[in-house]
Scaffold this active site. Structure first.
Site, PDB file in Angstrom:
ATOM      1  N   ASP A   9      22.236  26.877 -12.880  1.00 53.65           N
ATOM      2  CA  ASP A   9      22.548  25.450 -12.956  1.00 53.65           C
ATOM      3  C   ASP A   9      23.226  24.930 -11.690  1.00 53.65           C
ATOM      4  OD1 ASP A   9      21.490  25.252 -15.526  1.00 53.65           O
ATOM      5  OD2 ASP A   9      23.413  25.720 -16.468  1.00 53.65           O
ATOM      6  N   CYS A  10      23.518  25.817 -10.757  1.00 56.38           N
ATOM      7  CA  CYS A  10      24.238  25.466  -9.530  1.00 56.38           C
ATOM      8  C   CYS A  10      23.277  25.411  -8.343  1.00 56.38           C
ATOM      9  CB  CYS A  10      25.331  26.498  -9.279  1.00 56.38           C
ATOM     10  SG  CYS A  10      26.078  26.388  -7.645  1.00 56.38           S
ATOM     11  N   GLY A  11      23.259  24.280  -7.647  1.00 55.28           N
ATOM     12  CA  GLY A  11      22.389  24.127  -6.486  1.00 55.28           C
ATOM     13  C   GLY A  11      22.688  25.124  -5.381  1.00 55.28           C
ATOM     14  N   ARG A  14      21.286  28.448  -6.424  1.00 61.59           N
ATOM     15  CA  ARG A  14      19.822  28.452  -6.299  1.00 61.59           C
ATOM     16  C   ARG A  14      19.407  28.566  -4.839  1.00 61.59           C
ATOM     17  NH1 ARG A  14      20.364  24.229 -10.056  1.00 61.59           N
ATOM     18  NH2 ARG A  14      19.854  22.695  -8.441  1.00 61.59           N
TER      19      ARG A  14
END
EC number: 1.20.4.1
Length: 140
Positions: A9-11, A14
């Site tokens: 869920d974390c850019g 990712r």
């Protein structure tokens, strides 16, 4: 072997995972929010990365404030206990390679842990260039 403690869920997390994979590595991906932490595991990672529980504490988009973990009187032991109970409190991503262990914020910190990089160019999800068309690191 490369291990990434990842939150999909974390850019930033990712971006780091995509950068590792674009460089040709097949990392072991541990979704720590699902799998959780143990105290010995966190203490080992923090020692290797030269972090403390307080410096590894995720202070935004986490329950840190409502758990009163941001107060100066809170001890590292109390923060560590909370991290085990609420895995989301640990900042991410943490990457382990033969070159070391780091909290990879910003994303390009992971380049210091890799023997080779993507051939280039490589940009973050937001379009910010990390590696140029010649495969060189871009410093901003």
């Amino acid at each position: 072997m490369i291990v990434i403690y990842h939150n999909p869920d974390c850019g930033t997390s990712r971006n780091v995972l995509q950068l590792i994979e674009a460089a040709g590595y097949l990392p072991q991906v541990i979704e720590y929010v699902k799998e959780g932490w143990t105290k010995p595991q966190l203490l080992g990672l923090f020692a290797a990365a030269d972090l403390t529980p307080r410096s590894a504490l995720r202070t935004t988009k986490s329950p840190a404030a409502e758990l009163n973990l941001l107060e100066e009187t809170v001890t590292d032991a109390q923060i560590l206990d909370a991290m085990v109970e609420y895995p989301i409190l640990v900042n991410r991503p943490i990457v382990c390679t033969p070159k070391g262990v780091r909290l990879c914020r910003p994303s390009e910190v992971v380049l210091d842990l890799l023997d080779h990089w993507p051939s280039g160019p490589f940009a973050k999800e937001d379009g910010e260039l990390i590696i140029d068309e010649r495969g060189n690191r871009v410093y901003t």
